[in-house]
Scaffold this motif. Sequence first.
Motif, short mmCIF file in Angstrom:
data_model
loop_
_atom_site.label_atom_id
_atom_site.label_comp_id
_atom_site.label_asym_id
_atom_site.label_seq_id
_atom_site.Cartn_x
_atom_site.Cartn_y
_atom_site.Cartn_z
N SER A 159 0.84 -1.20 0.00
CA SER A 159 0.00 0.00 0.00
C SER A 159 0.87 1.25 0.00
O SER A 159 0.60 2.22 -0.73
CB SER A 159 -0.93 0.02 1.22
N LEU A 160 1.93 1.25 0.78
CA LEU A 160 2.85 2.38 0.82
C LEU A 160 3.54 2.57 -0.53
O LEU A 160 3.78 3.71 -0.97
CB LEU A 160 3.90 2.17 1.91
N PHE A 161 3.85 1.46 -1.19
CA PHE A 161 4.48 1.53 -2.51
C PHE A 161 3.55 2.23 -3.50
O PHE A 161 3.99 3.05 -4.32
CB PHE A 161 4.81 0.12 -2.98
N LEU A 162 2.25 1.92 -3.41
CA LEU A 162 1.28 2.57 -4.29
C LEU A 162 1.09 4.05 -3.91
O LEU A 162 0.92 4.90 -4.79
CB LEU A 162 -0.06 1.84 -4.23
N VAL A 163 1.10 4.33 -2.61
CA VAL A 163 1.00 5.73 -2.17
C VAL A 163 2.18 6.54 -2.72
O VAL A 163 2.00 7.65 -3.24
CB VAL A 163 0.97 5.81 -0.63
N TYR A 164 3.37 5.97 -2.62
CA TYR A 164 4.55 6.67 -3.14
C TYR A 164 4.42 6.89 -4.65
O TYR A 164 4.75 7.97 -5.17
CB TYR A 164 5.81 5.86 -2.84
N GLY A 165 3.93 5.87 -5.36
CA GLY A 165 3.74 6.00 -6.80
C GLY A 165 2.72 7.07 -7.15
O GLY A 165 2.88 7.80 -8.13
N LEU A 166 1.67 7.17 -6.33
CA LEU A 166 0.66 8.21 -6.56
C LEU A 166 1.25 9.60 -6.40
O LEU A 166 0.94 10.52 -7.16
CB LEU A 166 -0.51 8.03 -5.58
N LEU A 167 2.09 9.77 -5.41
CA LEU A 167 2.63 11.08 -5.10
C LEU A 167 3.76 11.51 -6.03
O LEU A 167 4.06 12.70 -6.13
CB LEU A 167 3.13 11.11 -3.65
N GLY A 198 -3.47 0.48 12.80
CA GLY A 198 -2.48 1.40 13.35
C GLY A 198 -1.22 1.45 12.50
O GLY A 198 -0.65 2.53 12.27
N LEU A 199 -0.78 0.29 12.02
CA LEU A 199 0.42 0.23 11.18
C LEU A 199 0.22 1.03 9.90
O LEU A 199 1.10 1.79 9.48
CB LEU A 199 0.73 -1.24 10.85
N PHE A 200 -0.93 0.87 9.26
CA PHE A 200 -1.22 1.59 8.01
C PHE A 200 -1.22 3.10 8.24
O PHE A 200 -0.63 3.86 7.45
CB PHE A 200 -2.58 1.13 7.46
N LEU A 201 -1.84 3.52 9.31
CA LEU A 201 -1.90 4.95 9.61
C LEU A 201 -0.53 5.51 9.94
O LEU A 201 -0.11 6.54 9.37
CB LEU A 201 -2.87 5.20 10.78
N ILE A 202 0.19 4.85 10.83
CA ILE A 202 1.50 5.34 11.26
C ILE A 202 2.48 5.39 10.08
O ILE A 202 3.16 6.40 9.85
CB ILE A 202 2.07 4.43 12.37
N ALA A 203 2.53 4.29 9.31
CA ALA A 203 3.50 4.21 8.22
C ALA A 203 3.18 5.21 7.12
O ALA A 203 4.10 5.82 6.54
CB ALA A 203 3.53 2.79 7.66
#
Length: 392
Positions: A159-167, A198-203
């Motif tokens: 999910s973080l990888f996709l967030v980074y790609g979006l940004l 919690g992990l998703f939010l924090i990360a």
Amino acid sequence: MRMIGAFALAFGVFLSGFVISEPAPYELMMVAQVAIWFLLGLRLSKRVIVLLAFLLVFNAGGFLSLLVMSDLGEGPMYLAVSTFLALTSVFYAAVTEDDHRRLSLIFKAWVVAALITSMLGILGYFNAIPGFQVFTLYDRAKGAFQDPNVFGPFLVTPSLFLVYGLLTGRVSSMPLKILGLLILALGIFLSFSRAAWGLFLIATVMLVLLMLLKERSTAFRLKILVLTLLAVVFLVIALMVALQFEQVSNLFLSRTKAVQDYDGGHLGRFARHRIGFMMAMENPLGIGPMVFATIFPEAEHNIWLKSLTTHGWLGFVSYVSLMCWTVAEGFRYLLRDRPWQPFLMIAWVSFVGHLIIGNVIDTDHWRHFFLLLGIIWGCMALELKWQRQQRQ
């Protein structure tokens, strides 16, 4: 040969998303792969050997704890799995240092596995296909995992990888990334794992903050803030839609309680933590793998306590030292402009998040945790190699 190696590496990472039973296909694939890669000449640098030494000492403490067990039971097998997972971490670090371009392959394979296992959990949760209830447990999505509490955290890093790609990516690729992120976010939500939430939010917050520190351009920072707000809006809308289902809303209200009965009750999670740490102080060699759960109603559900009870003082010191070194050394290199920086950044924030949730859950046999550990140490080794090349 290089193409075959790349396919094997990607397929191994892909299989980490499908652990319905043990030994899983992941174990069988990785045992063969690790052996073949090293037989064909994959080398360990001095930095990766340090990681290997920490992990060997950690598991040596575990094997010493077998000496105090009256009935070995499944203890030797448990420690064999622990040692195997440690070796996979060393393997990922070595292949990363050997060629940083493999990081893109690893993360893309992780995203594909996460999307498939998330869809299985979502379809099973809503009974969309007969028989798919096998991908749920206690009215919670678990995908192709044994436990929702592992399924949810597994989805966070992709999910973080996709967030980074979006940004940072092109506008044309945004629709697919948004769709993928919504699928993974819904999977995390339906796992009803408070640790995963919690992990998703924090990360995610940590990743966005690091990107704001990294990028000096005001325009780029504005883009990050705008896209982040849009992503939050999409996630809120998806959450509101999901809560229209009575089954979802009832379980959501139950899981959002800060302290559940099994947390604060008699011999609940927190009481077991207190008693367990006192017990560990009296047992330098530990009490042995899985013995804690035979004394108390449940297992430790705290990775630091688990290290003490299963690996003794020796293993605990090694584990804590390794975690501190990983966090501190990884942080030193986070904002350095390197080809592997995005992957290090994503892996590091996810790793720190896993350490935080480790206070309420056992992460010692999570395959993706050791993958994260290997990625970070591989990037650390890459940085040292890059510095040597610059001096030369």
